[in-house]
Design a protein around this motif. Sequence first.
Motif, PDB file in Angstrom:
ATOM      1  N   TYR A 283       0.853  -1.188   0.000  1.00  0.00           N
ATOM      2  CA  TYR A 283       0.000   0.000   0.000  1.00  0.00           C
ATOM      3  C   TYR A 283       0.882   1.229   0.000  1.00  0.00           C
ATOM      4  CZ  TYR A 283      -4.086  -2.870   0.927  1.00  0.00           C
ATOM      5  OH  TYR A 283      -5.094  -3.783   0.828  1.00  0.00           O
ATOM      6  N   ARG A 284       0.577   2.181  -0.872  1.00  0.00           N
ATOM      7  CA  ARG A 284       1.374   3.399  -1.002  1.00  0.00           C
ATOM      8  C   ARG A 284       0.517   4.615  -0.663  1.00  0.00           C
ATOM      9  NH1 ARG A 284       4.263   3.819  -6.630  1.00  0.00           N
ATOM     10  NH2 ARG A 284       2.207   4.585  -7.084  1.00  0.00           N
ATOM     11  N   VAL A 285       0.973   5.390   0.306  1.00  0.00           N
ATOM     12  CA  VAL A 285       0.288   6.628   0.674  1.00  0.00           C
ATOM     13  C   VAL A 285       0.788   7.722  -0.270  1.00  0.00           C
ATOM     14  CG1 VAL A 285      -0.129   8.324   2.491  1.00  0.00           C
ATOM     15  CG2 VAL A 285       0.118   5.901   3.078  1.00  0.00           C
ATOM     16  N   HIS A 286      -0.143   8.396  -0.906  1.00  0.00           N
ATOM     17  CA  HIS A 286       0.172   9.455  -1.871  1.00  0.00           C
ATOM     18  C   HIS A 286       0.153  10.807  -1.163  1.00  0.00           C
ATOM     19  CE1 HIS A 286      -0.886  12.467  -4.986  1.00  0.00           C
ATOM     20  NE2 HIS A 286      -0.015  11.789  -5.697  1.00  0.00           N
ATOM     21  N   PHE A 287       1.199  11.600  -1.406  1.00  0.00           N
ATOM     22  CA  PHE A 287       1.284  12.938  -0.839  1.00  0.00           C
ATOM     23  C   PHE A 287       1.310  13.957  -1.964  1.00  0.00           C
ATOM     24  CE2 PHE A 287       3.063  10.229   2.355  1.00  0.00           C
ATOM     25  CZ  PHE A 287       2.642  10.783   3.543  1.00  0.00           C
ATOM     26  N   TYR A 288       0.536  15.008  -1.806  1.00  0.00           N
ATOM     27  CA  TYR A 288       0.617  16.152  -2.693  1.00  0.00           C
ATOM     28  C   TYR A 288       1.728  17.042  -2.134  1.00  0.00           C
ATOM     29  CZ  TYR A 288      -3.947  14.679  -4.347  1.00  0.00           C
ATOM     30  OH  TYR A 288      -4.980  13.939  -4.872  1.00  0.00           O
ATOM     31  N   ILE A 289       2.757  17.236  -2.901  1.00  0.00           N
ATOM     32  CA  ILE A 289       3.916  17.981  -2.389  1.00  0.00           C
ATOM     33  C   ILE A 289       3.504  19.360  -1.901  1.00  0.00           C
ATOM     34  CG2 ILE A 289       6.139  19.034  -3.004  1.00  0.00           C
ATOM     35  CD1 ILE A 289       6.242  15.966  -2.680  1.00  0.00           C
ATOM     36  N   TYR A 290       2.725  20.069  -2.699  1.00  0.00           N
ATOM     37  CA  TYR A 290       2.436  21.467  -2.355  1.00  0.00           C
ATOM     38  C   TYR A 290       1.376  21.583  -1.273  1.00  0.00           C
ATOM     39  CZ  TYR A 290       5.308  21.919  -6.431  1.00  0.00           C
ATOM     40  OH  TYR A 290       6.350  21.787  -7.308  1.00  0.00           O
ATOM     41  N   ALA A 291       0.411  20.723  -1.277  1.00  0.00           N
ATOM     42  CA  ALA A 291      -0.610  20.810  -0.239  1.00  0.00           C
ATOM     43  C   ALA A 291      -0.157  20.126   1.047  1.00  0.00           C
ATOM     44  CB  ALA A 291      -1.911  20.180  -0.728  1.00  0.00           C
TER      45      ALA A 291
ATOM     46  N   ASP B 200       4.027   6.776  17.560  1.00  0.00           N
ATOM     47  CA  ASP B 200       4.381   6.535  18.948  1.00  0.00           C
ATOM     48  C   ASP B 200       5.856   6.164  18.948  1.00  0.00           C
ATOM     49  OD1 ASP B 200       4.588   5.888  21.610  1.00  0.00           O
ATOM     50  OD2 ASP B 200       3.052   4.312  21.576  1.00  0.00           O
ATOM     51  N   ILE B 201       6.689   7.062  19.436  1.00  0.00           N
ATOM     52  CA  ILE B 201       8.126   6.842  19.447  1.00  0.00           C
ATOM     53  C   ILE B 201       8.477   6.104  20.733  1.00  0.00           C
ATOM     54  CG2 ILE B 201      10.397   7.918  19.354  1.00  0.00           C
ATOM     55  CD1 ILE B 201       8.953  10.376  18.066  1.00  0.00           C
ATOM     56  N   LYS B 202       9.053   4.938  20.536  1.00  0.00           N
ATOM     57  CA  LYS B 202       9.438   4.096  21.671  1.00  0.00           C
ATOM     58  C   LYS B 202      10.949   3.936  21.663  1.00  0.00           C
ATOM     59  CE  LYS B 202       5.006   1.893  21.455  1.00  0.00           C
ATOM     60  NZ  LYS B 202       4.226   0.876  22.053  1.00  0.00           N
ATOM     61  N   ASP B 203      11.469   3.230  22.645  1.00  0.00           N
ATOM     62  CA  ASP B 203      12.923   3.037  22.740  1.00  0.00           C
ATOM     63  C   ASP B 203      13.505   2.373  21.502  1.00  0.00           C
ATOM     64  OD1 ASP B 203      13.121   4.210  25.234  1.00  0.00           O
ATOM     65  OD2 ASP B 203      12.799   2.328  26.295  1.00  0.00           O
ATOM     66  N   LYS B 204      12.845   1.383  20.971  1.00  0.00           N
ATOM     67  CA  LYS B 204      13.417   0.571  19.891  1.00  0.00           C
ATOM     68  C   LYS B 204      12.938   0.966  18.503  1.00  0.00           C
ATOM     69  CE  LYS B 204      15.135  -2.774  22.677  1.00  0.00           C
ATOM     70  NZ  LYS B 204      16.489  -3.036  22.819  1.00  0.00           N
ATOM     71  N   GLY B 205      11.857   1.711  18.385  1.00  0.00           N
ATOM     72  CA  GLY B 205      11.345   2.035  17.061  1.00  0.00           C
ATOM     73  C   GLY B 205      10.168   2.990  17.115  1.00  0.00           C
ATOM     74  N   VAL B 206       9.505   3.097  15.972  1.00  0.00           N
ATOM     75  CA  VAL B 206       8.348   3.976  15.850  1.00  0.00           C
ATOM     76  C   VAL B 206       7.153   3.133  15.442  1.00  0.00           C
ATOM     77  CG1 VAL B 206       7.353   5.956  14.635  1.00  0.00           C
ATOM     78  CG2 VAL B 206       9.807   5.902  15.129  1.00  0.00           C
ATOM     79  N   GLU B 207       6.109   3.194  16.243  1.00  0.00           N
ATOM     80  CA  GLU B 207       4.853   2.567  15.857  1.00  0.00           C
ATOM     81  C   GLU B 207       4.081   3.614  15.069  1.00  0.00           C
ATOM     82  OE1 GLU B 207       1.057   1.589  18.343  1.00  0.00           O
ATOM     83  OE2 GLU B 207       2.471  -0.105  18.550  1.00  0.00           O
ATOM     84  N   LEU B 208       3.821   3.325  13.819  1.00  0.00           N
ATOM     85  CA  LEU B 208       3.163   4.269  12.924  1.00  0.00           C
ATOM     86  C   LEU B 208       1.803   3.723  12.541  1.00  0.00           C
ATOM     87  CD1 LEU B 208       3.548   6.908  11.243  1.00  0.00           C
ATOM     88  CD2 LEU B 208       4.406   5.441   9.409  1.00  0.00           C
ATOM     89  N   GLU B 209       0.791   4.551  12.688  1.00  0.00           N
ATOM     90  CA  GLU B 209      -0.563   4.152  12.305  1.00  0.00           C
ATOM     91  C   GLU B 209      -1.065   5.080  11.211  1.00  0.00           C
ATOM     92  OE1 GLU B 209      -5.041   3.503  14.171  1.00  0.00           O
ATOM     93  OE2 GLU B 209      -3.463   4.285  15.453  1.00  0.00           O
ATOM     94  N   TYR B 210      -1.542   4.461  10.126  1.00  0.00           N
ATOM     95  CA  TYR B 210      -2.203   5.199   9.049  1.00  0.00           C
ATOM     96  C   TYR B 210      -3.694   5.047   9.289  1.00  0.00           C
ATOM     97  CZ  TYR B 210      -4.328   6.132   4.546  1.00  0.00           C
ATOM     98  OH  TYR B 210      -5.133   6.636   3.552  1.00  0.00           O
ATOM     99  N   LYS B 211      -4.400   6.188   9.329  1.00  0.00           N
ATOM    100  CA  LYS B 211      -5.844   6.161   9.564  1.00  0.00           C
ATOM    101  C   LYS B 211      -6.504   7.174   8.657  1.00  0.00           C
ATOM    102  CE  LYS B 211      -9.191   5.916  13.268  1.00  0.00           C
ATOM    103  NZ  LYS B 211      -9.714   4.621  12.885  1.00  0.00           N
ATOM    104  N   LYS B 212      -7.522   6.719   7.928  1.00  0.00           N
ATOM    105  CA  LYS B 212      -8.259   7.596   7.015  1.00  0.00           C
ATOM    106  C   LYS B 212      -9.250   8.458   7.777  1.00  0.00           C
ATOM    107  CE  LYS B 212      -9.671   4.020   4.810  1.00  0.00           C
ATOM    108  NZ  LYS B 212     -10.214   3.001   3.944  1.00  0.00           N
ATOM    109  N   GLY B 213      -9.427   9.679   7.289  1.00  0.00           N
ATOM    110  CA  GLY B 213     -10.479  10.544   7.781  1.00  0.00           C
ATOM    111  C   GLY B 213     -11.716  10.360   6.904  1.00  0.00           C
TER     112      GLY B 213
ATOM    113  N   ASP C 296      -6.952   1.226   7.040  1.00  0.00           N
ATOM    114  CA  ASP C 296      -6.276   1.685   8.246  1.00  0.00           C
ATOM    115  C   ASP C 296      -5.326   0.581   8.697  1.00  0.00           C
ATOM    116  OD1 ASP C 296      -7.928   3.860   8.013  1.00  0.00           O
ATOM    117  OD2 ASP C 296      -9.156   3.398   9.752  1.00  0.00           O
ATOM    118  N   MET C 297      -4.148   0.966   9.127  1.00  0.00           N
ATOM    119  CA  MET C 297      -3.170  -0.042   9.531  1.00  0.00           C
ATOM    120  C   MET C 297      -2.139   0.530  10.481  1.00  0.00           C
ATOM    121  SD  MET C 297      -0.709  -0.401   6.159  1.00  0.00           S
ATOM    122  CE  MET C 297      -2.032  -0.648   5.004  1.00  0.00           C
TER     123      MET C 297
END
Length: 156
Positions: free
Chosen positions: A46-54, A94-107, A119-120
């Motif tokens: 899964y690839r999250v798309h970002f608009y550079i300018y927005a 969520d930055i923890k000692d060993k890594g970053v827990e990252l959650e993608y959630k749609k609005g 969502d993941m």
Amino acid sequence: METIFEINYKNPIGNIDDELTPFQYALEELRRYADPEFYIKLKDDYRVHFYIYADITAFYEEIVKSVKRVKNNWTGKDDIWFCEQGSDFYFYYDIKDKGVELEYKKGPDVGIYNGKIPDMKLVIRKLEYVQVWETLFKELSTLIEEKLNKKINLPF
């Protein structure tokens, strides 16, 4: 019969001293020359798309803050809400000692590109989190230098 011609001048990209960092300002200038696309590949292709300018210009401070926190071994939770031009998705981190827990959630108003991503949550190494954002900013910095002939320092 009469012709009236009025000109109202404005600065469409704001005042660099009051509103935008030099990097953001250069991105706005770059808009006339290029329309780059950026994706972050999550799990399962899964690839999250970002608009550079927005997305990147509008949420520049939040992105930089998150990277600096990871680099400085800050621990805690925060989020970046990408809500411009139909993006409407969140990166909870969520930055923890060993890594970053990252959650993608749609609005509720997520756009066409990112609306197909479920969502993941994923856990990544701190170095990987930093490298993803550094790669984007390095690529943009190179493009700014090529198209605008400006050398812009990386924000982190």
